[in-house]
Write a protein that holds these residues in place. Structure first.
Motif, PDB file in Angstrom:
ATOM      1  N   LYS A  54      -0.516  23.384  -3.389  1.00  0.00           N
ATOM      2  CA  LYS A  54      -0.407  23.096  -1.963  1.00  0.00           C
ATOM      3  C   LYS A  54      -0.146  21.623  -1.724  1.00  0.00           C
ATOM      4  N   LEU A  55      -0.854  20.781  -2.469  1.00  0.00           N
ATOM      5  CA  LEU A  55      -0.702  19.345  -2.271  1.00  0.00           C
ATOM      6  C   LEU A  55       0.671  18.853  -2.699  1.00  0.00           C
ATOM      7  N   ARG A  56       1.243  19.434  -3.764  1.00  0.00           N
ATOM      8  CA  ARG A  56       2.538  18.928  -4.210  1.00  0.00           C
ATOM      9  C   ARG A  56       3.648  19.288  -3.227  1.00  0.00           C
ATOM     10  N   ILE A  57       3.540  20.438  -2.548  1.00  0.00           N
ATOM     11  CA  ILE A  57       4.509  20.776  -1.506  1.00  0.00           C
ATOM     12  C   ILE A  57       4.366  19.798  -0.334  1.00  0.00           C
ATOM     13  N   LYS A  58       3.126  19.519   0.039  1.00  0.00           N
ATOM     14  CA  LYS A  58       2.873  18.604   1.143  1.00  0.00           C
ATOM     15  C   LYS A  58       3.345  17.193   0.789  1.00  0.00           C
ATOM     16  N   ALA A  59       3.043  16.775  -0.448  1.00  0.00           N
ATOM     17  CA  ALA A  59       3.452  15.441  -0.888  1.00  0.00           C
ATOM     18  C   ALA A  59       4.968  15.317  -0.927  1.00  0.00           C
ATOM     19  N   LEU A  60       5.652  16.369  -1.397  1.00  0.00           N
ATOM     20  CA  LEU A  60       7.114  16.349  -1.447  1.00  0.00           C
ATOM     21  C   LEU A  60       7.701  16.156  -0.053  1.00  0.00           C
ATOM     22  N   ASN A  61       7.168  16.883   0.929  1.00  0.00           N
ATOM     23  CA  ASN A  61       7.660  16.758   2.301  1.00  0.00           C
ATOM     24  C   ASN A  61       7.395  15.371   2.874  1.00  0.00           C
ATOM     25  N   GLU A  62       6.229  14.799   2.515  1.00  0.00           N
ATOM     26  CA  GLU A  62       5.888  13.471   3.025  1.00  0.00           C
ATOM     27  C   GLU A  62       6.747  12.383   2.387  1.00  0.00           C
ATOM     28  N   LEU A  63       7.187  12.601   1.143  1.00  0.00           N
ATOM     29  CA  LEU A  63       7.951  11.574   0.438  1.00  0.00           C
ATOM     30  C   LEU A  63       9.418  11.541   0.862  1.00  0.00           C
ATOM     31  N   LYS A  64       9.933  12.658   1.327  1.00  0.00           N
ATOM     32  CA  LYS A  64      11.367  12.754   1.626  1.00  0.00           C
ATOM     33  C   LYS A  64      11.881  11.639   2.536  1.00  0.00           C
ATOM     34  N   PRO A  65      11.177  11.290   3.659  1.00  0.00           N
ATOM     35  CA  PRO A  65      11.724  10.230   4.525  1.00  0.00           C
ATOM     36  C   PRO A  65      11.832   8.876   3.848  1.00  0.00           C
ATOM     37  N   PHE A  66      10.983   8.634   2.829  1.00  0.00           N
ATOM     38  CA  PHE A  66      10.974   7.317   2.197  1.00  0.00           C
ATOM     39  C   PHE A  66      12.141   7.129   1.231  1.00  0.00           C
ATOM     40  N   VAL A  67      12.845   8.216   0.880  1.00  0.00           N
ATOM     41  CA  VAL A  67      13.980   8.094  -0.041  1.00  0.00           C
ATOM     42  C   VAL A  67      15.078   7.230   0.572  1.00  0.00           C
ATOM     43  N   ALA A  68      15.178   7.253   1.895  1.00  0.00           N
ATOM     44  CA  ALA A  68      16.195   6.453   2.591  1.00  0.00           C
ATOM     45  C   ALA A  68      15.616   5.166   3.162  1.00  0.00           C
ATOM     46  N   ASN A  69      14.468   4.734   2.637  1.00  0.00           N
ATOM     47  CA  ASN A  69      13.819   3.533   3.161  1.00  0.00           C
ATOM     48  C   ASN A  69      14.634   2.288   2.876  1.00  0.00           C
ATOM     49  N   ASP A  70      14.538   1.301   3.762  1.00  0.00           N
ATOM     50  CA  ASP A  70      15.284   0.055   3.591  1.00  0.00           C
ATOM     51  C   ASP A  70      14.769  -0.775   2.415  1.00  0.00           C
ATOM     52  N   HIS A 104       0.826  -1.208   0.000  1.00  0.00           N
ATOM     53  CA  HIS A 104       0.000   0.000   0.000  1.00  0.00           C
ATOM     54  C   HIS A 104       0.861   1.260   0.000  1.00  0.00           C
ATOM     55  N   VAL A 105       1.943   1.231   0.779  1.00  0.00           N
ATOM     56  CA  VAL A 105       2.845   2.384   0.820  1.00  0.00           C
ATOM     57  C   VAL A 105       3.451   2.637  -0.557  1.00  0.00           C
ATOM     58  N   TYR A 106       3.900   1.567  -1.199  1.00  0.00           N
ATOM     59  CA  TYR A 106       4.510   1.696  -2.527  1.00  0.00           C
ATOM     60  C   TYR A 106       3.527   2.274  -3.539  1.00  0.00           C
ATOM     61  N   ILE A 107       2.295   1.756  -3.547  1.00  0.00           N
ATOM     62  CA  ILE A 107       1.283   2.251  -4.489  1.00  0.00           C
ATOM     63  C   ILE A 107       0.929   3.702  -4.179  1.00  0.00           C
ATOM     64  N   ALA A 108       0.797   4.016  -2.876  1.00  0.00           N
ATOM     65  CA  ALA A 108       0.430   5.378  -2.483  1.00  0.00           C
ATOM     66  C   ALA A 108       1.467   6.393  -2.946  1.00  0.00           C
ATOM     67  N   ILE A 109       2.753   6.043  -2.847  1.00  0.00           N
ATOM     68  CA  ILE A 109       3.822   6.947  -3.305  1.00  0.00           C
ATOM     69  C   ILE A 109       3.662   7.229  -4.792  1.00  0.00           C
ATOM     70  N   ASN A 110       3.397   6.171  -5.569  1.00  0.00           N
ATOM     71  CA  ASN A 110       3.238   6.345  -7.013  1.00  0.00           C
ATOM     72  C   ASN A 110       2.009   7.189  -7.356  1.00  0.00           C
ATOM     73  N   ARG A 111       0.900   6.948  -6.649  1.00  0.00           N
ATOM     74  CA  ARG A 111      -0.331   7.684  -6.952  1.00  0.00           C
ATOM     75  C   ARG A 111      -0.246   9.145  -6.520  1.00  0.00           C
ATOM     76  N   LEU A 112       0.570   9.434  -5.514  1.00  0.00           N
ATOM     77  CA  LEU A 112       0.694  10.820  -5.043  1.00  0.00           C
ATOM     78  C   LEU A 112       1.277  11.739  -6.112  1.00  0.00           C
ATOM     79  N   VAL A 113       2.034  11.160  -7.040  1.00  0.00           N
ATOM     80  CA  VAL A 113       2.628  11.981  -8.095  1.00  0.00           C
ATOM     81  C   VAL A 113       1.541  12.693  -8.900  1.00  0.00           C
TER      82      VAL A 113
END
Length: 350
Positions: free
Chosen positions: A303-319, A287-296
């Motif tokens: 407003k949403l793209r700034i919020k989405a960008l901030n939310e995506l940043k932590p996942f760039v370093a995901n395991d 679900h997390v993987y699909i949600a990241i793709n759909r957020l694009v």
């Protein structure tokens, strides 16, 4: 918690030191380890060994720059584990990076140069201080942080071939400099380890360098490629592809996300970005993987793209590399769109 407070916990031999270090720098250490090692279990073991090594080193060592200190420990532990692993278990990308350093080594027929402890690292630091800033940061990001060529191309806003060219010229200059100043190392692992001991200021500067803003606008080919990717990500087949991918990953270890409501992510008649933002907290990685793709898809809303960008940043370093790659693509895209806004009507584009 501030770095000095964490170091104080280490000095007190408090177990909270490891907890606070993991909370603040766990993702950072995992990224460094993952760039060197092949599988998640090795990365996880390397991360834990880093905390124990820090506990042994403090005191007597008092790091001036705590993240550089942790990164150096992680790097050395990961390098030892890489050398211990068999060829089948090694990270091919990292092996290729080590072969790049062979151009800086002495000929096998040359008598090995014996360096005092830290002498080679000091020479490399002196060379880097004399090197142009961009080339210096690219070199350090490649051979200290072990970034891939593709990641460097994104970070410095240039083509992969340009990155390779800069690295080649810098390695050539480094070889000439070391040869002139006293001799060349013989082993590539030795050179890689010595690069790990260059001045903290150099490492910190390269670690903090942001993506370079290019003077060129987004080319038509780049926009077309992005649109094509977005259309693909927004389609229903994204769900099917992600599901199929995770069916074949059952034997691989993953960390779990914070427990959250299990959510259905099938495309709705009306696009609901908030639903996908909530889904990022799901403990279901699919679900997390699909949600990241759909957020694009929400990039039309400023407003949403700034919020989405901030939310995506932590996942760039995901395991989970699949999630980390998707987040890296989304973050890169949002940054480009913020610089050069475009509008697409998804109802007509899909």
């Amino acid at each position: 918690m501030e770095d000095q407070e964490i170091i104080h916990l280490f000095l007190e031999r408090s177990q909270r030191a490891i907890i606070e270090t993991k909370n603040k720098y766990g993702a950072y250490c995992r990224v460094i380890a993952r760039n060197i090692l092949f599988n998640y279990s090795d990365v996880e073991e390397c991360e834990n060994d880093t905390y124990l090594a820090a506990l042994d080193a403090i005191p007597p060592h008092l790091p001036r720059k705590f993240p550089v200190f942790l990164g150096r420990l992680t790097r050395n532990i990961a390098l030892d584990k890489h050398g211990y692993n068999t060829a089948k278990k090694r990270n091919r990308e990292f092996e290729f990076m080590l072969t790049e350093l062979e151009g800086c080594l002495a000929s096998p027929r040359t008598v090995e140069k014996e360096y005092e402890a830290g002498e080679l690292a000091n020479l490399i630091s002196q060379f880097l201080y004399k090197t142009e800033v961009r080339a210096r940061n690219i070199f350090i990001r490649r051979y200290w942080y072990s970034d891939s060529i593709e990641d460097l191309a994104v970070r410095f806003n240039m083509s992969s071939s340009k990155v390779k060219s800069i690295l080649f010229r810098t390695r050539k200059k480094l070889r000439a400099y070391l040869d002139k100043e006293g001799g060349l190392p013989v082993k590539r692992e030795e050179l890689f380890r010595e690069i790990g001991s260059i001045d903290d200021q150099l490492i910190e500067a390269a670690g903090n360098c942001e993506t370079v803003k290019g003077k060129r606008g987004i080319s038509k080919k780049w926009i077309a490629a992005l649109v094509a990717c977005l259309v693909l990500y927004s389609s229903t087949s994204t769900v099917l592809l992600a599901t199929e991918y995770y069916k074949h990953q059952s034997q691989e270890l993953y960390i779990r996300y914070l427990t959250a409501e299990d959510m259905k992510l099938e495309p709705a008649e009306e696009y609901d970005a908030e639903k996908f933002l909530r889904a990022l907290k799901s403990d279901n990685e699919e679900h997390v993987y699909i949600a990241i793709n759909r957020l694009v898809e929400c990039f039309n809303d400023p407003k949403l793209r700034i919020k989405a960008l901030n939310e995506l940043k932590p996942f760039v370093a995901n395991d989970n590399k699949k999630i980390a790659d998707a987040a890296a693509f989304g973050s890169m895209f949002f940054r480009k769109i913020i610089k050069t806004p475009i509008y697409i009507n998804w109802q007509t584009a899909v």
